[in-house]
Design a protein around this motif. Structure first.
Motif, PDB file in Angstrom:
ATOM      1  N   GLN A   2       0.834  -1.195   0.000  1.00 36.51           N
ATOM      2  CA  GLN A   2       0.000   0.000   0.000  1.00 36.51           C
ATOM      3  C   GLN A   2       0.874   1.252   0.000  1.00 36.51           C
ATOM      4  O   GLN A   2       1.972   1.265   0.562  1.00 36.51           O
ATOM      5  CB  GLN A   2      -0.919  -0.005   1.223  1.00 36.51           C
ATOM      6  CG  GLN A   2      -0.194  -0.136   2.540  1.00 36.51           C
ATOM      7  CD  GLN A   2      -1.110  -0.553   3.687  1.00 36.51           C
ATOM      8  OE1 GLN A   2      -2.163  -1.145   3.492  1.00 36.51           O
ATOM      9  NE2 GLN A   2      -0.716  -0.246   4.905  1.00 36.51           N
ATOM     10  N   SER A   3       0.391   2.311  -0.649  1.00 34.01           N
ATOM     11  CA  SER A   3       1.112   3.578  -0.648  1.00 34.01           C
ATOM     12  C   SER A   3       0.106   4.711  -0.724  1.00 34.01           C
ATOM     13  O   SER A   3      -1.056   4.503  -1.100  1.00 34.01           O
ATOM     14  CB  SER A   3       2.094   3.671  -1.812  1.00 34.01           C
ATOM     15  OG  SER A   3       1.414   3.697  -3.041  1.00 34.01           O
ATOM     16  N   SER A   5      -0.336   8.978  -1.802  1.00 36.84           N
ATOM     17  CA  SER A   5       0.211  10.176  -2.447  1.00 36.84           C
ATOM     18  C   SER A   5      -0.589  11.395  -2.039  1.00 36.84           C
ATOM     19  O   SER A   5      -1.818  11.396  -2.135  1.00 36.84           O
ATOM     20  CB  SER A   5       0.130  10.028  -3.971  1.00 36.84           C
ATOM     21  OG  SER A   5       0.938   8.973  -4.419  1.00 36.84           O
ATOM     22  N   ASN A  24      -4.444  10.275  -2.731  1.00 41.88           N
ATOM     23  CA  ASN A  24      -4.704   9.059  -3.494  1.00 41.88           C
ATOM     24  C   ASN A  24      -3.916   7.915  -2.890  1.00 41.88           C
ATOM     25  O   ASN A  24      -2.807   8.108  -2.413  1.00 41.88           O
ATOM     26  CB  ASN A  24      -4.307   9.235  -4.960  1.00 41.88           C
ATOM     27  CG  ASN A  24      -5.276  10.120  -5.699  1.00 41.88           C
ATOM     28  OD1 ASN A  24      -5.097  11.332  -5.743  1.00 41.88           O
ATOM     29  ND2 ASN A  24      -6.309   9.523  -6.263  1.00 41.88           N
ATOM     30  N   TYR A  25      -4.485   6.747  -2.914  1.00 41.95           N
ATOM     31  CA  TYR A  25      -3.809   5.589  -2.362  1.00 41.95           C
ATOM     32  C   TYR A  25      -3.731   4.503  -3.423  1.00 41.95           C
ATOM     33  O   TYR A  25      -4.490   4.506  -4.401  1.00 41.95           O
ATOM     34  CB  TYR A  25      -4.552   5.070  -1.115  1.00 41.95           C
ATOM     35  CG  TYR A  25      -5.919   4.527  -1.432  1.00 41.95           C
ATOM     36  CD1 TYR A  25      -7.020   5.369  -1.489  1.00 41.95           C
ATOM     37  CD2 TYR A  25      -6.116   3.179  -1.712  1.00 41.95           C
ATOM     38  CE1 TYR A  25      -8.274   4.891  -1.809  1.00 41.95           C
ATOM     39  CE2 TYR A  25      -7.361   2.683  -2.028  1.00 41.95           C
ATOM     40  CZ  TYR A  25      -8.447   3.544  -2.083  1.00 41.95           C
ATOM     41  OH  TYR A  25      -9.679   3.073  -2.406  1.00 41.95           O
ATOM     42  N   SER A  26      -2.823   3.601  -3.223  1.00 48.66           N
ATOM     43  CA  SER A  26      -2.730   2.472  -4.140  1.00 48.66           C
ATOM     44  C   SER A  26      -2.794   1.195  -3.323  1.00 48.66           C
ATOM     45  O   SER A  26      -1.903   0.894  -2.546  1.00 48.66           O
ATOM     46  CB  SER A  26      -1.425   2.506  -4.934  1.00 48.66           C
ATOM     47  OG  SER A  26      -0.322   2.324  -4.085  1.00 48.66           O
ATOM     48  N   TYR A  27      -3.889   0.536  -3.460  1.00 51.65           N
ATOM     49  CA  TYR A  27      -4.101  -0.783  -2.872  1.00 51.65           C
ATOM     50  C   TYR A  27      -5.412  -1.298  -3.421  1.00 51.65           C
ATOM     51  O   TYR A  27      -6.410  -0.604  -3.377  1.00 51.65           O
ATOM     52  CB  TYR A  27      -4.148  -0.736  -1.346  1.00 51.65           C
ATOM     53  CG  TYR A  27      -4.257  -2.106  -0.735  1.00 51.65           C
ATOM     54  CD1 TYR A  27      -5.458  -2.573  -0.235  1.00 51.65           C
ATOM     55  CD2 TYR A  27      -3.151  -2.953  -0.687  1.00 51.65           C
ATOM     56  CE1 TYR A  27      -5.567  -3.837   0.298  1.00 51.65           C
ATOM     57  CE2 TYR A  27      -3.258  -4.231  -0.165  1.00 51.65           C
ATOM     58  CZ  TYR A  27      -4.460  -4.675   0.332  1.00 51.65           C
ATOM     59  OH  TYR A  27      -4.555  -5.926   0.851  1.00 51.65           O
ATOM     60  N   GLY A  28      -5.406  -2.500  -3.936  1.00 50.48           N
ATOM     61  CA  GLY A  28      -6.584  -2.985  -4.637  1.00 50.48           C
ATOM     62  C   GLY A  28      -7.674  -3.568  -3.769  1.00 50.48           C
ATOM     63  O   GLY A  28      -8.799  -3.729  -4.221  1.00 50.48           O
ATOM     64  N   PHE A  72      -9.679   5.925  -6.214  1.00 54.79           N
ATOM     65  CA  PHE A  72      -8.695   5.629  -5.163  1.00 54.79           C
ATOM     66  C   PHE A  72      -8.333   6.912  -4.417  1.00 54.79           C
ATOM     67  O   PHE A  72      -7.169   7.174  -4.127  1.00 54.79           O
ATOM     68  CB  PHE A  72      -7.425   4.978  -5.749  1.00 54.79           C
ATOM     69  CG  PHE A  72      -7.678   3.646  -6.385  1.00 54.79           C
ATOM     70  CD1 PHE A  72      -8.032   3.560  -7.722  1.00 54.79           C
ATOM     71  CD2 PHE A  72      -7.550   2.483  -5.653  1.00 54.79           C
ATOM     72  CE1 PHE A  72      -8.277   2.322  -8.311  1.00 54.79           C
ATOM     73  CE2 PHE A  72      -7.783   1.243  -6.235  1.00 54.79           C
ATOM     74  CZ  PHE A  72      -8.152   1.167  -7.560  1.00 54.79           C
ATOM     75  N   SER A  73      -9.348   7.707  -4.125  1.00 57.62           N
ATOM     76  CA  SER A  73      -9.075   9.001  -3.505  1.00 57.62           C
ATOM     77  C   SER A  73      -9.811   9.160  -2.184  1.00 57.62           C
ATOM     78  O   SER A  73     -10.842   8.526  -1.943  1.00 57.62           O
ATOM     79  CB  SER A  73      -9.464  10.144  -4.450  1.00 57.62           C
ATOM     80  OG  SER A  73     -10.875  10.224  -4.581  1.00 57.62           O
ATOM     81  N   SER A  95      -4.701  -1.495   5.160  1.00 58.67           N
ATOM     82  CA  SER A  95      -5.456  -2.539   4.470  1.00 58.67           C
ATOM     83  C   SER A  95      -6.209  -3.345   5.515  1.00 58.67           C
ATOM     84  O   SER A  95      -5.632  -3.782   6.504  1.00 58.67           O
ATOM     85  CB  SER A  95      -4.536  -3.431   3.655  1.00 58.67           C
ATOM     86  OG  SER A  95      -3.500  -3.950   4.466  1.00 58.67           O
TER      87      SER A  95
END
Lengths: 113, 118
Positions: A2-3, A5, A24-28, A72-73, A95
């Motif tokens: 996970q990250s 921004s 914004n994040y990145s994780y599905g 993803f915001s 997560s």
């Protein structure tokens, strides 16, 4: 992994202006989302959090954030800022089911009287 | 109720020296975390204790860093030997015991220990 921004590193506003800080994040998978705030000379504290349900979350001091899954915001908003909102704001993601919380780089907000 | 306390608030040491940071979590909090923030960067996860056990130490930079939590109460983070890139603010946080379903949702932070390595 996970990250997070945060697009704005430093924001300067006049009192009564509206605020929106991007995150914004990145994780599905399933996520829990947070905004933390650090006022000058103080420790980090929770501003608001999203776990599930209504994607529009209201926090302390008139802040709110909206979770938009498709983007993803999790942007932070306040209709009218005050001088006392001067602080650094951190977006964070966790997560679901695991306790590690990942933070963004922070946005320094300066409100001019 | 006392919050999370960290000591020292600021430490200035020379490269090659040793520094030990201490964190006292909120009483009754099983979970204890260490984070680090290098100037202008993100608050980066270092490790997570559940009571005295290391749950996740994936963020520890290298073997110069040693974290302990004796008896599941306070924790120490030792840097030995310190390097220039270790400078930053080290945050400790604690949280309550997790629900069966997962994370309770809030980390309680200390004010941080600022480390300057010259």
């Amino acid at each position: 992994a996970q990250s997070v921004s945060q697009h704005n590193h430093h924001v300067i506003l006049s009192e009564a202006a509206s605020l929106e800080l991007g995150c914004n994040y990145s994780y599905g998978g399933t996520v829990n989302l947070f905004w933390y705030v650090q006022y000058p000379g103080q420790h980090l504290q929770l501003l608001l959090k999203y776990f599930s349900g209504d994607p529009l979350v209201k926090g302390i001091k008139g802040f709110e954030a909206e979770f938009i899954k498709s983007k993803f915001s999790f942007n932070l908003r306040k209709p009218s800022v005050q001088w006392s909102d001067t602080a650094e704001y951190f977006c964070a993601v966790n997560s679901g089911g695991y306790q590690k919380v990942t933070f963004g780089t922070g946005t320094k907000l300066q409100v001019i009287p | 109720e006392a919050g999370v306390t960290q000591f020292p608030s600021h430490s200035v040491i020379e490269k090659g020296q040793t520094v030990t940071l201490r964190c006292d979590p909120i009483s009754g909090h099983d979970n204890l975390y260490w984070y680090r923030r290098v100037m202008g960067k993100e608050i980066k996860f270092l490790l997570h204790f559940v009571k005295e056990s290391k749950q996740d130490e994936s963020g520890m930079p290298n073997n110069r860093f040693l974290a302990e939590r004796t008896g599941g109460t306070y924790s120490t983070l030792k840097v030995q030997p310190a390097e220039l890139e270790d400078s930053g603010v080290y945050f400790c946080a604690s949280s309550q015991k997790e629900r069966l379903a997962g994370f309770t949702g809030e980390l309680f932070f200390g004010e941080g220990s600022r480390l300057t390595v010259l």
